[in-house]
Design a protein around this motif. Sequence first.
Motif, PDB file in Angstrom:
ATOM      1  N   MET A   1      18.763  51.505  52.430  1.00  0.00           N
ATOM      2  CA  MET A   1      18.894  50.124  52.931  1.00  0.00           C
ATOM      3  C   MET A   1      17.942  49.213  52.161  1.00  0.00           C
ATOM      4  O   MET A   1      16.795  49.559  51.911  1.00  0.00           O
ATOM      5  CB  MET A   1      18.571  50.106  54.420  1.00  0.00           C
ATOM      6  N   ALA A   2      18.443  48.057  51.815  1.00  0.00           N
ATOM      7  CA  ALA A   2      17.623  47.109  51.044  1.00  0.00           C
ATOM      8  C   ALA A   2      16.433  46.652  51.888  1.00  0.00           C
ATOM      9  O   ALA A   2      16.564  46.473  53.096  1.00  0.00           O
ATOM     10  CB  ALA A   2      18.460  45.910  50.642  1.00  0.00           C
ATOM     11  N   PRO A   3      15.290  46.488  51.263  1.00  0.00           N
ATOM     12  CA  PRO A   3      14.122  46.043  52.030  1.00  0.00           C
ATOM     13  C   PRO A   3      14.266  44.584  52.462  1.00  0.00           C
ATOM     14  O   PRO A   3      14.965  43.808  51.814  1.00  0.00           O
ATOM     15  CB  PRO A   3      12.966  46.208  51.042  1.00  0.00           C
ATOM     16  N   GLY A   4      13.598  44.241  53.543  1.00  0.00           N
ATOM     17  CA  GLY A   4      13.453  42.848  53.915  1.00  0.00           C
ATOM     18  C   GLY A   4      12.195  42.295  53.264  1.00  0.00           C
ATOM     19  O   GLY A   4      11.363  43.054  52.749  1.00  0.00           O
ATOM     20  N   TYR A   5      12.060  40.992  53.269  1.00  0.00           N
ATOM     21  CA  TYR A   5      10.918  40.338  52.622  1.00  0.00           C
ATOM     22  C   TYR A   5      10.265  39.381  53.599  1.00  0.00           C
ATOM     23  O   TYR A   5      10.946  38.657  54.331  1.00  0.00           O
ATOM     24  CB  TYR A   5      11.384  39.585  51.375  1.00  0.00           C
ATOM     25  N   TRP A   6       8.938  39.368  53.573  1.00  0.00           N
ATOM     26  CA  TRP A   6       8.157  38.608  54.546  1.00  0.00           C
ATOM     27  C   TRP A   6       6.976  37.935  53.882  1.00  0.00           C
ATOM     28  O   TRP A   6       6.542  38.346  52.809  1.00  0.00           O
ATOM     29  CB  TRP A   6       7.638  39.551  55.637  1.00  0.00           C
ATOM     30  N   LEU A   7       6.464  36.945  54.606  1.00  0.00           N
ATOM     31  CA  LEU A   7       5.179  36.369  54.223  1.00  0.00           C
ATOM     32  C   LEU A   7       4.267  36.523  55.429  1.00  0.00           C
ATOM     33  O   LEU A   7       4.662  36.205  56.547  1.00  0.00           O
ATOM     34  CB  LEU A   7       5.348  34.891  53.841  1.00  0.00           C
ATOM     35  N   MET A   8       3.076  37.045  55.201  1.00  0.00           N
ATOM     36  CA  MET A   8       2.111  37.202  56.285  1.00  0.00           C
ATOM     37  C   MET A   8       0.820  36.498  55.907  1.00  0.00           C
ATOM     38  O   MET A   8       0.283  36.684  54.822  1.00  0.00           O
ATOM     39  CB  MET A   8       1.880  38.687  56.575  1.00  0.00           C
ATOM     40  N   LYS A   9       0.353  35.668  56.851  1.00  0.00           N
ATOM     41  CA  LYS A   9      -0.855  34.879  56.597  1.00  0.00           C
ATOM     42  C   LYS A   9      -2.081  35.588  57.117  1.00  0.00           C
ATOM     43  O   LYS A   9      -2.043  36.239  58.162  1.00  0.00           O
ATOM     44  CB  LYS A   9      -0.757  33.536  57.328  1.00  0.00           C
ATOM     45  N   THR A  10      -3.159  35.378  56.416  1.00  0.00           N
ATOM     46  CA  THR A  10      -4.442  35.898  56.871  1.00  0.00           C
ATOM     47  C   THR A  10      -5.544  35.017  56.299  1.00  0.00           C
ATOM     48  O   THR A  10      -5.370  34.407  55.251  1.00  0.00           O
ATOM     49  CB  THR A  10      -4.631  37.359  56.419  1.00  0.00           C
ATOM     50  N   GLU A  11      -6.642  34.955  57.015  1.00  0.00           N
ATOM     51  CA  GLU A  11      -7.776  34.201  56.499  1.00  0.00           C
ATOM     52  C   GLU A  11      -8.653  35.167  55.707  1.00  0.00           C
ATOM     53  O   GLU A  11      -9.164  36.133  56.271  1.00  0.00           O
ATOM     54  CB  GLU A  11      -8.553  33.564  57.652  1.00  0.00           C
ATOM     55  N   PRO A  12      -8.818  34.913  54.414  1.00  0.00           N
ATOM     56  CA  PRO A  12      -9.541  35.863  53.575  1.00  0.00           C
ATOM     57  C   PRO A  12     -10.992  36.076  54.003  1.00  0.00           C
ATOM     58  O   PRO A  12     -11.564  37.131  53.741  1.00  0.00           O
ATOM     59  CB  PRO A  12      -9.454  35.259  52.173  1.00  0.00           C
ATOM     60  N   ASP A  13     -11.580  35.083  54.683  1.00  0.00           N
ATOM     61  CA  ASP A  13     -12.944  35.276  55.191  1.00  0.00           C
ATOM     62  C   ASP A  13     -12.978  36.381  56.238  1.00  0.00           C
ATOM     63  O   ASP A  13     -14.007  37.019  56.461  1.00  0.00           O
ATOM     64  CB  ASP A  13     -13.470  33.984  55.842  1.00  0.00           C
ATOM     65  N   THR A  14     -11.855  36.559  56.909  1.00  0.00           N
ATOM     66  CA  THR A  14     -11.767  37.573  57.966  1.00  0.00           C
ATOM     67  C   THR A  14     -11.198  38.878  57.432  1.00  0.00           C
ATOM     68  O   THR A  14     -11.764  39.953  57.640  1.00  0.00           O
ATOM     69  CB  THR A  14     -10.879  37.050  59.119  1.00  0.00           C
ATOM     70  N   PHE A  15     -10.067  38.756  56.760  1.00  0.00           N
ATOM     71  CA  PHE A  15      -9.432  39.957  56.212  1.00  0.00           C
ATOM     72  C   PHE A  15      -8.504  39.532  55.085  1.00  0.00           C
ATOM     73  O   PHE A  15      -7.405  39.036  55.336  1.00  0.00           O
ATOM     74  CB  PHE A  15      -8.658  40.708  57.307  1.00  0.00           C
ATOM     75  N   GLY A  16      -8.936  39.718  53.861  1.00  0.00           N
ATOM     76  CA  GLY A  16      -8.158  39.295  52.700  1.00  0.00           C
ATOM     77  C   GLY A  16      -7.564  40.469  51.949  1.00  0.00           C
ATOM     78  O   GLY A  16      -7.682  41.625  52.372  1.00  0.00           O
ATOM     79  N   ILE A  17      -6.957  40.165  50.825  1.00  0.00           N
ATOM     80  CA  ILE A  17      -6.283  41.200  50.035  1.00  0.00           C
ATOM     81  C   ILE A  17      -7.270  42.272  49.562  1.00  0.00           C
ATOM     82  O   ILE A  17      -6.920  43.446  49.459  1.00  0.00           O
ATOM     83  CB  ILE A  17      -5.509  40.576  48.846  1.00  0.00           C
ATOM     84  N   HIS A  18      -8.518  41.878  49.332  1.00  0.00           N
ATOM     85  CA  HIS A  18      -9.488  42.876  48.882  1.00  0.00           C
ATOM     86  C   HIS A  18      -9.871  43.834  50.003  1.00  0.00           C
ATOM     87  O   HIS A  18     -10.147  45.008  49.764  1.00  0.00           O
ATOM     88  CB  HIS A  18     -10.708  42.193  48.266  1.00  0.00           C
ATOM     89  N   ASP A  19      -9.851  43.312  51.215  1.00  0.00           N
ATOM     90  CA  ASP A  19     -10.090  44.189  52.367  1.00  0.00           C
ATOM     91  C   ASP A  19      -8.936  45.174  52.519  1.00  0.00           C
ATOM     92  O   ASP A  19      -9.145  46.347  52.778  1.00  0.00           O
ATOM     93  CB  ASP A  19     -10.247  43.355  53.638  1.00  0.00           C
ATOM     94  N   LEU A  20      -7.718  44.659  52.331  1.00  0.00           N
ATOM     95  CA  LEU A  20      -6.556  45.546  52.437  1.00  0.00           C
ATOM     96  C   LEU A  20      -6.592  46.608  51.341  1.00  0.00           C
ATOM     97  O   LEU A  20      -6.285  47.777  51.580  1.00  0.00           O
ATOM     98  CB  LEU A  20      -5.250  44.734  52.360  1.00  0.00           C
ATOM     99  N   ALA A  21      -7.011  46.202  50.142  1.00  0.00           N
ATOM    100  CA  ALA A  21      -7.121  47.158  49.031  1.00  0.00           C
ATOM    101  C   ALA A  21      -8.120  48.263  49.378  1.00  0.00           C
ATOM    102  O   ALA A  21      -7.911  49.433  49.064  1.00  0.00           O
ATOM    103  CB  ALA A  21      -7.558  46.432  47.762  1.00  0.00           C
ATOM    104  N   ARG A  22      -9.175  47.865  50.046  1.00  0.00           N
ATOM    105  CA  ARG A  22     -10.232  48.815  50.394  1.00  0.00           C
ATOM    106  C   ARG A  22      -9.774  49.810  51.461  1.00  0.00           C
ATOM    107  O   ARG A  22      -9.977  51.008  51.331  1.00  0.00           O
ATOM    108  CB  ARG A  22     -11.472  48.034  50.867  1.00  0.00           C
TER     109      ARG A  22
END
Length: 188
Positions: free
Chosen positions: A1-22
């Motif tokens: 099944m084809a994936p769906g696509y989303w946008l999810m917001k976050t405040e990088p001061d709280t939890f940003g892409i680098h936190d997710l990478a970690r």
Amino acid sequence: MAPGYWLMKTEPDTFGIHDLARVGTEPWTGVRNYTARNFMRDEMKEGDLVLFYHSSCEPPGVAGLARVARTGVVDETQFEPSSPYHDPGAKREEPRWICVDVAYVETLPRLVALDELRGNPALADMLVLRRGMRLSVQPVTAADYRTIVAMAKKPPRSSASARTERTAKASRPARRPPGRAVRTKRAR
DNA sequence: GCCAACGTTGGC
DNA sequence: GCCAACGTTGGC
């Protein structure tokens, strides 16, 4: 099944892409809006792809990519009295707030700023560009997703065009369309 | 079920 | 820090 696509917001001061990478994977707790919850609970599928959007920062924009790793995740913060996301009305046997696990995919080579999204006519219909759009979880089209990923892999537009845009912005019409009723100021 | 009050979001 | 936009609450 084809994936769906989303946008999810976050405040990088709280939890940003680098936190997710970690951490690798993170339960997306703390969403307390029913529309956003319903997207996570009812629409998201494992393997769906996510534009990871930094908000309330300078500049706001898409910072990375993520993937829905698991659905039907109970948001534990609803049961934690000390949490800012505590929901006294939520019951263990019938949790109110269901979220998803979000897994790190990649940090984009550069942040694609909100200004730049606005400047790309191909993205004109994106929800995140709509005035007053506050939804922290929102669907995007496959085309918009790919467009933004492609933008991130090319250099940003020149500062000259950014300047042009700022000028255009400065002269844009007032946010409230003329003739619209002005809301009464509430007493504090 | 209406709607004013109120709290929050989030770009600016 | 401001404030438009909008979701939720609660009195009626």
